[in-house]
Scaffold this motif. Structure first.
Motif, PDB file in Angstrom:
ATOM      1  N   LEU A  18       0.759  -1.219  -0.370  1.00  0.00           N
ATOM      2  CA  LEU A  18      -0.212  -0.359   0.331  1.00  0.00           C
ATOM      3  C   LEU A  18       1.118   1.386   0.133  1.00  0.00           C
ATOM      4  O   LEU A  18       0.596   1.991  -0.676  1.00  0.00           O
ATOM      5  CB  LEU A  18      -0.387  -0.145   1.099  1.00  0.00           C
ATOM      6  N   ALA A  19       2.268   1.576   1.021  1.00  0.00           N
ATOM      7  CA  ALA A  19       2.793   2.926   0.237  1.00  0.00           C
ATOM      8  C   ALA A  19       3.237   2.839  -0.396  1.00  0.00           C
ATOM      9  O   ALA A  19       3.357   3.990  -0.918  1.00  0.00           O
ATOM     10  CB  ALA A  19       3.852   2.358   2.032  1.00  0.00           C
ATOM     11  N   ASP A  20       3.889   1.798  -0.858  1.00  0.00           N
ATOM     12  CA  ASP A  20       4.448   1.791  -2.128  1.00  0.00           C
ATOM     13  C   ASP A  20       3.293   2.584  -3.652  1.00  0.00           C
ATOM     14  O   ASP A  20       3.701   3.545  -4.397  1.00  0.00           O
ATOM     15  CB  ASP A  20       5.017   0.644  -3.363  1.00  0.00           C
ATOM     16  N   LEU A  21       2.255   2.072  -3.221  1.00  0.00           N
ATOM     17  CA  LEU A  21       1.278   2.076  -4.264  1.00  0.00           C
ATOM     18  C   LEU A  21       0.748   3.720  -4.085  1.00  0.00           C
ATOM     19  O   LEU A  21       0.798   4.621  -5.208  1.00  0.00           O
ATOM     20  CB  LEU A  21      -0.683   1.647  -4.697  1.00  0.00           C
ATOM     21  N   LEU A  22       0.671   4.542  -3.291  1.00  0.00           N
ATOM     22  CA  LEU A  22       0.478   5.847  -2.483  1.00  0.00           C
ATOM     23  C   LEU A  22       1.290   6.101  -3.198  1.00  0.00           C
ATOM     24  O   LEU A  22       1.730   7.559  -3.780  1.00  0.00           O
ATOM     25  CB  LEU A  22       0.551   5.703  -0.718  1.00  0.00           C
ATOM     26  N   HIS A  23       3.087   5.979  -2.804  1.00  0.00           N
ATOM     27  CA  HIS A  23       4.177   7.184  -3.389  1.00  0.00           C
ATOM     28  C   HIS A  23       3.755   7.275  -5.284  1.00  0.00           C
ATOM     29  O   HIS A  23       4.600   8.176  -5.564  1.00  0.00           O
ATOM     30  CB  HIS A  23       5.762   6.308  -2.706  1.00  0.00           C
ATOM     31  N   GLN A  24       3.342   5.579  -5.652  1.00  0.00           N
ATOM     32  CA  GLN A  24       3.771   6.065  -7.143  1.00  0.00           C
ATOM     33  C   GLN A  24       3.076   7.095  -7.461  1.00  0.00           C
ATOM     34  O   GLN A  24       2.772   7.484  -9.033  1.00  0.00           O
ATOM     35  CB  GLN A  24       3.740   4.667  -7.798  1.00  0.00           C
ATOM     36  N   ARG A  25       1.706   7.204  -7.099  1.00  0.00           N
ATOM     37  CA  ARG A  25       0.658   7.570  -7.481  1.00  0.00           C
ATOM     38  C   ARG A  25       0.746   9.113  -6.778  1.00  0.00           C
ATOM     39  O   ARG A  25      -0.377  10.267  -7.199  1.00  0.00           O
ATOM     40  CB  ARG A  25      -0.898   7.668  -7.019  1.00  0.00           C
ATOM     41  N   GLY A  26       2.207   9.414  -5.787  1.00  0.00           N
ATOM     42  CA  GLY A  26       2.182  10.789  -6.036  1.00  0.00           C
ATOM     43  C   GLY A  26       1.817  11.409  -4.519  1.00  0.00           C
ATOM     44  O   GLY A  26       1.711  12.813  -3.934  1.00  0.00           O
ATOM     45  N   HIS A  27       1.113  10.257  -3.567  1.00  0.00           N
ATOM     46  CA  HIS A  27       0.572  11.043  -2.640  1.00  0.00           C
ATOM     47  C   HIS A  27       1.375  11.425  -1.218  1.00  0.00           C
ATOM     48  O   HIS A  27       2.411  10.422  -1.291  1.00  0.00           O
ATOM     49  CB  HIS A  27      -0.560  10.242  -2.504  1.00  0.00           C
ATOM     50  N   VAL A  28       0.901  12.274  -0.913  1.00  0.00           N
ATOM     51  CA  VAL A  28       1.928  12.402   0.570  1.00  0.00           C
ATOM     52  C   VAL A  28       1.850  12.015   1.418  1.00  0.00           C
ATOM     53  O   VAL A  28       0.393  12.054   1.938  1.00  0.00           O
ATOM     54  CB  VAL A  28       2.031  13.828   0.983  1.00  0.00           C
ATOM     55  N   VAL A  29       1.716  10.457   2.214  1.00  0.00           N
ATOM     56  CA  VAL A  29       1.039   9.336   2.449  1.00  0.00           C
ATOM     57  C   VAL A  29       0.840  10.275   4.193  1.00  0.00           C
ATOM     58  O   VAL A  29       0.363   9.383   4.292  1.00  0.00           O
ATOM     59  CB  VAL A  29       1.690   8.095   3.047  1.00  0.00           C
ATOM     60  N   LYS A  30       1.344  10.571   4.155  1.00  0.00           N
ATOM     61  CA  LYS A  30       1.077  11.203   6.176  1.00  0.00           C
ATOM     62  C   LYS A  30      -0.376  11.557   6.120  1.00  0.00           C
ATOM     63  O   LYS A  30      -0.681  12.220   6.732  1.00  0.00           O
ATOM     64  CB  LYS A  30       2.273  12.070   7.002  1.00  0.00           C
TER      65      LYS A  30
END
Length: 66
Positions: A18-30
């Motif tokens: 999930l963390a990788d997908l968020l990063h790939q989509r350009g989300h600031v995970v926090k």
């Protein structure tokens, strides 16, 4: 493999967490809340949460204003 992100089909690599997908989509995970198959996934668990074919993910952004 295909997952559903906010109602839209999206293809990602096998063994994507999930963390990788968020990063790939350009989300600031926090700054997002994630729900996977109807369950909230805490920030601390995203790195260890693998996605699977057909998973349903909702990503919610907080928006500030006044």
């Amino acid at each position: 493999m295909d997952v559903i992100v906010n109602g839209e089909t999206e293809t990602c690599a096998e063994n994507t967490n999930l963390a990788d997908l968020l990063h790939q989509r350009g989300h600031v995970v926090k700054t997002v809340v994630t729900e996977l198959n109807g369950q909230i996934v805490p920030y601390e668990a995203r790195q260890n949460t693998l996605l699977h074919e057909g998973d349903r993910l909702e990503i919610v952004h907080f928006v500030g204003g006044g």
